[in-house]
Design a protein around this motif. Structure first.
Motif, PDB file in Angstrom:
ATOM      1  N   SER A   1       0.863  -1.190   0.000  1.00 41.37           N
ATOM      2  CA  SER A   1       0.000   0.000   0.000  1.00 41.37           C
ATOM      3  C   SER A   1       0.896   1.235   0.000  1.00 41.37           C
ATOM      4  CB  SER A   1      -0.903   0.016   1.233  1.00 41.37           C
ATOM      5  OG  SER A   1      -1.744  -1.118   1.265  1.00 41.37           O
ATOM      6  N   PRO A   2       1.085   1.874  -1.160  1.00 40.95           N
ATOM      7  CA  PRO A   2       1.938   3.074  -1.205  1.00 40.95           C
ATOM      8  C   PRO A   2       1.178   4.304  -0.706  1.00 40.95           C
ATOM      9  CG  PRO A   2       1.801   1.948  -3.345  1.00 40.95           C
ATOM     10  CD  PRO A   2       0.663   1.455  -2.494  1.00 40.95           C
ATOM     11  N   TYR A   3       1.530   4.794   0.477  1.00 37.86           N
ATOM     12  CA  TYR A   3       0.922   6.041   0.967  1.00 37.86           C
ATOM     13  C   TYR A   3       1.840   7.183   0.580  1.00 37.86           C
ATOM     14  CZ  TYR A   3      -1.897   9.191   3.771  1.00 37.86           C
ATOM     15  OH  TYR A   3      -2.738  10.216   4.162  1.00 37.86           O
ATOM     16  N   GLY A   4       1.278   8.145  -0.154  1.00 36.90           N
ATOM     17  CA  GLY A   4       2.098   9.211  -0.715  1.00 36.90           C
ATOM     18  C   GLY A   4       1.893  10.562  -0.084  1.00 36.90           C
ATOM     19  N   VAL A   5       2.965  11.345  -0.082  1.00 41.81           N
ATOM     20  CA  VAL A   5       2.943  12.747   0.342  1.00 41.81           C
ATOM     21  C   VAL A   5       3.548  13.564  -0.798  1.00 41.81           C
ATOM     22  CG1 VAL A   5       3.783  14.452   1.993  1.00 41.81           C
ATOM     23  CG2 VAL A   5       3.202  12.143   2.775  1.00 41.81           C
ATOM     24  N   TYR A   6       2.764  14.470  -1.366  1.00 39.94           N
ATOM     25  CA  TYR A   6       3.279  15.350  -2.413  1.00 39.94           C
ATOM     26  C   TYR A   6       3.383  16.768  -1.867  1.00 39.94           C
ATOM     27  CZ  TYR A   6       3.652  18.199  -6.595  1.00 39.94           C
ATOM     28  OH  TYR A   6       4.078  19.132  -7.520  1.00 39.94           O
TER      29      TYR A   6
ATOM     30  N   ASN B   1       7.652  20.574  -5.350  1.00 42.63           N
ATOM     31  CA  ASN B   1       7.447  19.548  -6.366  1.00 42.63           C
ATOM     32  C   ASN B   1       8.256  18.293  -6.036  1.00 42.63           C
ATOM     33  OD1 ASN B   1       6.403  18.421  -8.759  1.00 42.63           O
ATOM     34  ND2 ASN B   1       8.199  19.064  -9.929  1.00 42.63           N
ATOM     35  N   THR B   2       8.167  17.872  -4.774  1.00 39.56           N
ATOM     36  CA  THR B   2       8.836  16.650  -4.340  1.00 39.56           C
ATOM     37  C   THR B   2       7.806  15.700  -3.741  1.00 39.56           C
ATOM     38  OG1 THR B   2       9.323  17.635  -2.177  1.00 39.56           O
ATOM     39  CG2 THR B   2      11.033  17.789  -3.880  1.00 39.56           C
ATOM     40  N   GLY B   3       8.161  14.434  -3.680  1.00 37.48           N
ATOM     41  CA  GLY B   3       7.230  13.444  -3.170  1.00 37.48           C
ATOM     42  C   GLY B   3       7.886  12.476  -2.216  1.00 37.48           C
TER      43      GLY B   3
ATOM     44  N   THR C   1      10.240  13.807 -13.591  1.00 36.59           N
ATOM     45  CA  THR C   1       9.545  14.498 -14.682  1.00 36.59           C
ATOM     46  C   THR C   1      10.418  15.631 -15.183  1.00 36.59           C
ATOM     47  OG1 THR C   1       8.451  16.142 -13.260  1.00 36.59           O
ATOM     48  CG2 THR C   1       7.328  14.022 -13.572  1.00 36.59           C
ATOM     49  N   GLN C   2      10.020  16.224 -16.308  1.00 35.34           N
ATOM     50  CA  GLN C   2      10.752  17.363 -16.852  1.00 35.34           C
ATOM     51  C   GLN C   2      10.677  18.570 -15.924  1.00 35.34           C
ATOM     52  OE1 GLN C   2       9.138  18.001 -20.779  1.00 35.34           O
ATOM     53  NE2 GLN C   2      10.516  16.511 -21.706  1.00 35.34           N
ATOM     54  N   ASN C   3       9.650  18.601 -15.069  1.00 38.82           N
ATOM     55  CA  ASN C   3       9.511  19.712 -14.124  1.00 38.82           C
ATOM     56  C   ASN C   3      10.323  19.499 -12.857  1.00 38.82           C
ATOM     57  OD1 ASN C   3       7.763  21.164 -15.767  1.00 38.82           O
ATOM     58  ND2 ASN C   3       5.968  20.087 -15.001  1.00 38.82           N
ATOM     59  N   GLY C   4      11.073  18.392 -12.781  1.00 35.11           N
ATOM     60  CA  GLY C   4      11.988  18.194 -11.667  1.00 35.11           C
ATOM     61  C   GLY C   4      11.445  17.394 -10.500  1.00 35.11           C
ATOM     62  N   LEU C   5      10.334  16.672 -10.689  1.00 35.94           N
ATOM     63  CA  LEU C   5       9.784  15.860  -9.602  1.00 35.94           C
ATOM     64  C   LEU C   5      10.804  14.825  -9.119  1.00 35.94           C
ATOM     65  CD1 LEU C   5       7.368  14.833  -7.852  1.00 35.94           C
ATOM     66  CD2 LEU C   5       6.825  13.307  -9.772  1.00 35.94           C
ATOM     67  N   LYS C   6      10.960  14.741  -7.791  1.00 33.46           N
ATOM     68  CA  LYS C   6      11.816  13.723  -7.175  1.00 33.46           C
ATOM     69  C   LYS C   6      11.039  13.071  -6.040  1.00 33.46           C
ATOM     70  CE  LYS C   6      16.222  15.995  -8.253  1.00 33.46           C
ATOM     71  NZ  LYS C   6      17.466  16.584  -7.696  1.00 33.46           N
ATOM     72  N   ILE C   7      11.188  11.752  -5.902  1.00 31.95           N
ATOM     73  CA  ILE C   7      10.411  11.010  -4.910  1.00 31.95           C
ATOM     74  C   ILE C   7      11.342  10.148  -4.060  1.00 31.95           C
ATOM     75  CG2 ILE C   7       8.519   9.386  -4.543  1.00 31.95           C
ATOM     76  CD1 ILE C   7       7.504  10.093  -7.340  1.00 31.95           C
ATOM     77  N   ASP C   8      11.186  10.249  -2.743  1.00 29.43           N
ATOM     78  CA  ASP C   8      11.863   9.344  -1.810  1.00 29.43           C
ATOM     79  C   ASP C   8      10.894   8.240  -1.422  1.00 29.43           C
ATOM     80  OD1 ASP C   8      14.379  10.718  -1.514  1.00 29.43           O
ATOM     81  OD2 ASP C   8      13.307  12.260  -0.403  1.00 29.43           O
ATOM     82  N   CYS C   9      11.409   7.046  -1.204  1.00 24.54           N
ATOM     83  CA  CYS C   9      10.554   5.909  -0.875  1.00 24.54           C
ATOM     84  C   CYS C   9      11.203   5.066   0.213  1.00 24.54           C
ATOM     85  CB  CYS C   9      10.306   5.056  -2.122  1.00 24.54           C
ATOM     86  SG  CYS C   9       9.219   3.635  -1.843  1.00 24.54           S
ATOM     87  N   ILE C  10      10.414   4.704   1.232  1.00 19.39           N
ATOM     88  CA  ILE C  10      10.873   3.807   2.278  1.00 19.39           C
ATOM     89  C   ILE C  10       9.860   2.677   2.443  1.00 19.39           C
ATOM     90  CG2 ILE C  10      12.062   5.672   3.512  1.00 19.39           C
ATOM     91  CD1 ILE C  10       9.765   5.577   5.568  1.00 19.39           C
ATOM     92  N   VAL C  11      10.285   1.599   3.084  1.00 15.35           N
ATOM     93  CA  VAL C  11       9.412   0.444   3.317  1.00 15.35           C
ATOM     94  C   VAL C  11       8.983   0.440   4.780  1.00 15.35           C
ATOM     95  CG1 VAL C  11       9.230  -2.072   3.256  1.00 15.35           C
ATOM     96  CG2 VAL C  11      10.580  -0.866   1.514  1.00 15.35           C
ATOM     97  N   ASP C  12       7.691   0.213   4.982  1.00 13.49           N
ATOM     98  CA  ASP C  12       7.105   0.174   6.331  1.00 13.49           C
ATOM     99  C   ASP C  12       6.560  -1.225   6.575  1.00 13.49           C
ATOM    100  OD1 ASP C  12       5.692   0.441   8.661  1.00 13.49           O
ATOM    101  OD2 ASP C  12       4.658   2.291   8.087  1.00 13.49           O
TER     102      ASP C  12
END
Length: 410
Positions: A233-238, A243-245, A360-371
């Motif tokens: 279950s990926p819970y996301g924060v944007y 423009n980061t996630g 993305t071209q707009n510079g989106l970057k996403i960090d991800c951890i496992v819970d």
């Protein structure tokens, strides 16, 4: 022997040149013609053809530079010509986004959207001129919208299960105004939600990937999950500010405790370092699920978050039937889906890698951890526990907008 030139015939030749050759040839020949006419020649050619004095002067210089004419294959010299509009007005893209933001239709989980007929190109042109001081034609706006991933559609019907809430438009206005206030003061504005659960294993994933011709990836012929591999279950924060996630990849139940734990994880890992001076935070989310507007557990967990961080937490829920307009859906989740399309999510490590590799071209970057924590379902919140929540309904639509303040510590 003297040669008499009939000026009218020469004029006819100049007009023929003006209407028959390309830009470079015209510039050079008309420039040279100013010498042939003699005194006042430039004025005469200008009146005949409408060419500017500067163009005639440049053409005359090129005509007298034979080497440049022979060797140059360009119609204009390098760097000449009108610069792209966006180079002169780089702010126009953000301005258009702000004008049509919240006005787009289509499935927001897709990258392509379209604007309603009421938001015409000429209306966008007028707003850009009146509110942003940007002078641009509606034709150019159409070109920019295409480049930005928007398209014109004939049919614009939008179906919604049940009757739309009569407070829908008012709530969208409240969310927009509050987000603008928090962004202007540099306080964090985050959009949160749980992405669709995904089976782990060598299952078919919608979409296509590049492979050698006639060599498709082989996957299982059924989609029944394996108990030993489970689901995620990926819970996301944007974060709208940057423009980061952030994704907290849960392996257990999607509960209110899991939702707020995910927000707290983002704050500990990213948020508090990005917003060290902030004393408040604005959260937008759906009205149902683990962050339901009616969930007692959600509010109690947010109180613990407020006490833990010392932040004043402002929450706004999207109205019923409008959850897909949550920013995280079309600014982060759709790009994750696009990045892993056609690729089986064979294990947790693959999921983390594909999410972290989403840009993305707009510079989106996403960090991800496992819970890997266990989150119990069916938790009941008593009236006494709910009374401990330091909750203040907003002045408008308090059922969907409210503030939770940290409890005073003794």
């Amino acid at each position: 022997m003297a040669i008499h030139v009939d000026i009218s015939k020469l004029d006819e030749l100049i007009l023929l040149i003006n209407n028959s050759v390309d830009e470079k040839q015209k510039r050079i020949l008309l420039g040279k013609a100013t010498e042939v006419y003699g005194r006042g020649g430039a004025t005469h050619v200008k009146e005949l053809t409408g060419a500017a004095f500067s163009t005639l002067h440049s053409g005359n210089i090129e005509a007298n530079n034979c080497d440049e004419i022979v060797s140059g294959g360009r119609i204009r010299r390098e760097g000449a010509g009108r610069k792209p509009f966006v180079e002169h007005h780089p702010e126009v893209i953000d301005a258009i986004e702000k004008i049509i933001d919240g006005q787009t239709y289509g499935d927001p989980s897709k990258v392509i959207h379209w604007i309603p007929q009421s938001m015409s190109l000429r209306k966008i042109e007028a707003v850009l001129s009146d509110e942003y001081g940007i002078q641009i034609s509606y034709v150019k706006i159409s070109q920019l919208l295409t480049d930005m991933g928007y398209s014109k559609q004939v049919n614009q019907k939008m179906l919604q299960v049940g009757e739309p809430s009569p407070d829908r438009d008012e709530q969208f206005g409240i969310i927009n105004d509050l987000a603008k206030q928090y962004l202007e003061t540099g306080d964090p504005v985050i959009s949160v939600d749980t992405k669709k659960k995904e089976n782990i294993g060598n299952f078919k994933n919608n979409g296509a990937e590049y492979r050698k011709s006639k060599d498709p990836r082989k996957v299982l012929d059924h989609d029944f999950p394996f108990a030993e591999l489970g689901k995620v279950s990926p819970y996301g924060v944007y974060v709208l500010n940057s423009n980061t996630g952030f994704i907290n990849l849960g392996t257990n139940h999607d509960t209110s405790e899991f939702a707020v734990t995910s927000i707290a994880a983002w704050w500990d890992i990213c948020g508090k370092n990005t917003f060290p001076e902030s004393k408040r935070i604005y959260i937008t989310c759906d009205g149902g699920g683990s962050n339901s507007s009616r969930s007692r557990a959600w509010k109690c967990e947010l109180q613990e978050f407020a006490d833990y961080t010392g932040l004043e937490v402002m929450i706004s829920h999207y109205p019923p039937g409008a959850s897909k307009w949550n920013k995280i859906e079309h600014r982060m989740f759709c790009y994750i889906s696009k990045n892993w399309q056609g690729q089986p999510l064979i294990d947790i490590e693959t999921v983390v890698s594909l999410i972290s590799g989403t840009t993305t071209q707009n510079g989106l970057k996403i960090d991800c951890i496992v819970d890997n924590n266990i989150y119990e379902t069916g938790r009941k919140i008593s009236d006494e526990e709910l009374a401990q929540v330091n909750l203040f309904p907003y002045e408008q639509l308090g059922k969907w907008n409210y503030k939770i303040k940290p409890n005073c510590k003794d």
